[in-house]
Design a protein around this motif. Sequence first.
Motif, PDB file in Angstrom:
ATOM      1  N   LEU A  28      -3.340  -1.014   1.838  1.00  0.00           N
ATOM      2  CA  LEU A  28      -4.459  -1.869   2.232  1.00  0.00           C
ATOM      3  C   LEU A  28      -4.227  -2.497   3.603  1.00  0.00           C
ATOM      4  CD1 LEU A  28      -7.162  -3.205   1.486  1.00  0.00           C
ATOM      5  CD2 LEU A  28      -5.843  -5.024   0.359  1.00  0.00           C
ATOM      6  N   VAL A  35     -12.353  -2.726   5.708  1.00  0.00           N
ATOM      7  CA  VAL A  35     -12.976  -3.428   4.584  1.00  0.00           C
ATOM      8  C   VAL A  35     -13.783  -4.622   5.089  1.00  0.00           C
ATOM      9  CG1 VAL A  35     -12.561  -4.719   2.457  1.00  0.00           C
ATOM     10  CG2 VAL A  35     -11.156  -2.719   2.990  1.00  0.00           C
ATOM     11  N   GLN A 120     -12.513   4.825   1.216  1.00  0.00           N
ATOM     12  CA  GLN A 120     -12.369   3.769   0.214  1.00  0.00           C
ATOM     13  C   GLN A 120     -12.604   2.395   0.816  1.00  0.00           C
ATOM     14  OE1 GLN A 120      -8.408   4.982  -1.338  1.00  0.00           O
ATOM     15  NE2 GLN A 120      -9.362   4.775  -3.340  1.00  0.00           N
ATOM     16  N   ALA A 124     -15.142  -0.236  -0.466  1.00  0.00           N
ATOM     17  CA  ALA A 124     -14.645  -1.527  -0.949  1.00  0.00           C
ATOM     18  C   ALA A 124     -15.356  -2.680  -0.251  1.00  0.00           C
ATOM     19  CB  ALA A 124     -13.138  -1.619  -0.728  1.00  0.00           C
ATOM     20  N   PHE A 127     -18.505  -3.260  -2.016  1.00  0.00           N
ATOM     21  CA  PHE A 127     -18.331  -3.884  -3.318  1.00  0.00           C
ATOM     22  C   PHE A 127     -17.955  -5.362  -3.188  1.00  0.00           C
ATOM     23  CE2 PHE A 127     -17.339   0.625  -4.704  1.00  0.00           C
ATOM     24  CZ  PHE A 127     -18.585   0.792  -5.289  1.00  0.00           C
ATOM     25  N   LEU A 153     -14.907  -2.746  -7.608  1.00  0.00           N
ATOM     26  CA  LEU A 153     -13.900  -3.170  -6.633  1.00  0.00           C
ATOM     27  C   LEU A 153     -12.495  -2.991  -7.196  1.00  0.00           C
ATOM     28  CD1 LEU A 153     -13.410  -4.437  -3.854  1.00  0.00           C
ATOM     29  CD2 LEU A 153     -13.558  -6.693  -4.945  1.00  0.00           C
ATOM     30  N   TRP A 154     -12.333  -3.269  -8.473  1.00  0.00           N
ATOM     31  CA  TRP A 154     -11.032  -3.125  -9.134  1.00  0.00           C
ATOM     32  C   TRP A 154     -10.577  -1.674  -9.121  1.00  0.00           C
ATOM     33  CZ3 TRP A 154      -6.734  -5.185 -10.913  1.00  0.00           C
ATOM     34  CH2 TRP A 154      -6.035  -4.586 -11.962  1.00  0.00           C
ATOM     35  N   PHE A 156     -11.610   0.864  -7.205  1.00  0.00           N
ATOM     36  CA  PHE A 156     -11.413   1.417  -5.872  1.00  0.00           C
ATOM     37  C   PHE A 156     -10.166   0.860  -5.195  1.00  0.00           C
ATOM     38  CE2 PHE A 156     -15.381   3.556  -6.082  1.00  0.00           C
ATOM     39  CZ  PHE A 156     -15.362   4.479  -5.041  1.00  0.00           C
ATOM     40  N   SER A 157      -9.661  -0.273  -5.655  1.00  0.00           N
ATOM     41  CA  SER A 157      -8.419  -0.801  -5.079  1.00  0.00           C
ATOM     42  C   SER A 157      -7.205   0.039  -5.467  1.00  0.00           C
ATOM     43  CB  SER A 157      -8.213  -2.250  -5.532  1.00  0.00           C
ATOM     44  OG  SER A 157      -7.942  -2.315  -6.932  1.00  0.00           O
ATOM     45  N   TYR A 160      -5.138   2.236  -2.959  1.00  0.00           N
ATOM     46  CA  TYR A 160      -4.202   1.678  -1.980  1.00  0.00           C
ATOM     47  C   TYR A 160      -2.812   1.475  -2.557  1.00  0.00           C
ATOM     48  CZ  TYR A 160      -8.344   1.053   0.832  1.00  0.00           C
ATOM     49  OH  TYR A 160      -9.491   1.301   1.548  1.00  0.00           O
ATOM     50  N   SER A 168     -10.949   9.807  -4.051  1.00  0.00           N
ATOM     51  CA  SER A 168     -11.879   8.767  -3.592  1.00  0.00           C
ATOM     52  C   SER A 168     -13.183   9.334  -3.051  1.00  0.00           C
ATOM     53  CB  SER A 168     -11.200   7.865  -2.558  1.00  0.00           C
ATOM     54  OG  SER A 168     -10.761   8.612  -1.439  1.00  0.00           O
TER      55      SER A 168
END
Length: 401
Positions: A28, A35, A120, A124, A127, A153-154, A156-157, A160, A168
């Motif tokens: 991330l 993001v 992603q 994100a 989201f 969001l959870w 797609f995290s 990372y 993705s």
Amino acid sequence: MLDPLPPPPGWLRDAVDPWAIYYNVPALSDHIHEVLFSFVAYGLIHFVLSPLLSPILFPRHYPKLNRRTKLNWDVHVVSLVQSTFINALALWAMFSDAERKSMNIGERIYGYSGVCAMVQAFAAGYFVYDLIVSLIYVRMFGIGMLFHAVSALWVFSFGYRPFVNFYSPVFILYELSSPFLNIHWFLDKLNMTGSNLQWYNGMMLLFMFFSCRLVWGTWQSVLVYRDMWYALKQTWDTSSSSPGFPVDISSQVFGLRDPTAHCHELDEVCRSAGAEISRYASHTAAGVPTWLVLTYVVSNVVLNSLNYYWFSKMIETVMKRFRGPANPAQPPPAGKNEEEKAAQLTDDIAQKVVLDAAAKLEQEEGSLFHGDEINEKIASAVDTGITDELRRRKADVASAS
């Protein structure tokens, strides 16, 4: 393939890196600027550009909408822009990323691709925007939209960590039907319900929904389940073979890869792209935890189940259009004019079937994620009056013949 965008500024990376390491999403740090950029961009579209441009582009419609519908309009503008952009970006990444195409089964779980992480990041950011809007207007939109934003969001995290970073752009393509769904909604608000434009759009919506969410989505779900089972079994086997010692599967996953095999000796970009697949090997050396696989599978099953449920409601709506009142007597053969009228009537019914099915999908999916008020009428492409009129015309043709 390397991320084509510049890296984040050093101060931002330094600020995010400790949190990224703590929450086990180390990649991330390299994409936090993307993001944030997408989050700010979608917020500007919602709160500035859409309210500013919509009255200019649609002066006869937007100003007359009530406060709630204007909010839904702005949300749909963001959704239309985001779904169109992210689908184009995902398709480009899938066709352009040579390193992603070369990944083996283990690398599809633990490998890292900069361009996939960029996809992603932009998803994100949307989201995060969706989560903020859902929190601000939770009384208006309801808990369903908030839950959807949090869960999306959870999931797609996970990319990372990295975890299934390969997939993705694959699952982003679920959203290929979303632009047509948003267009359907806008055409209703522009008093174009039942128009030829809405019919053509409805045909594309149904085709995209079936092909992308049901056919493509189900097949890709089977593939990711297979890959995750391989990774989970590998983790269990490695842990049981060396009890009491830390698990290290890096050599099993990345040991046979030659990052320069398909590169020209002077092509430094290609060499770097090949090497970055194992960039976070030290963070994934312990294998994949069981809870992570279960979380991903449950989320995927829920999403696929919703897609099948929505499609079943569409089929149910289509079937209702063909369940007209039965004629007790067999009519005699029709003349030429009556045949033409009957053919036109059949075309009308076929067109309305497509529109009604599209409207049903908009209603079913929108009721969960777009938060239309229960008492607010969601425009239908075929209302009861039109349907009854078609049936009366059909009966008139039969009796006249």
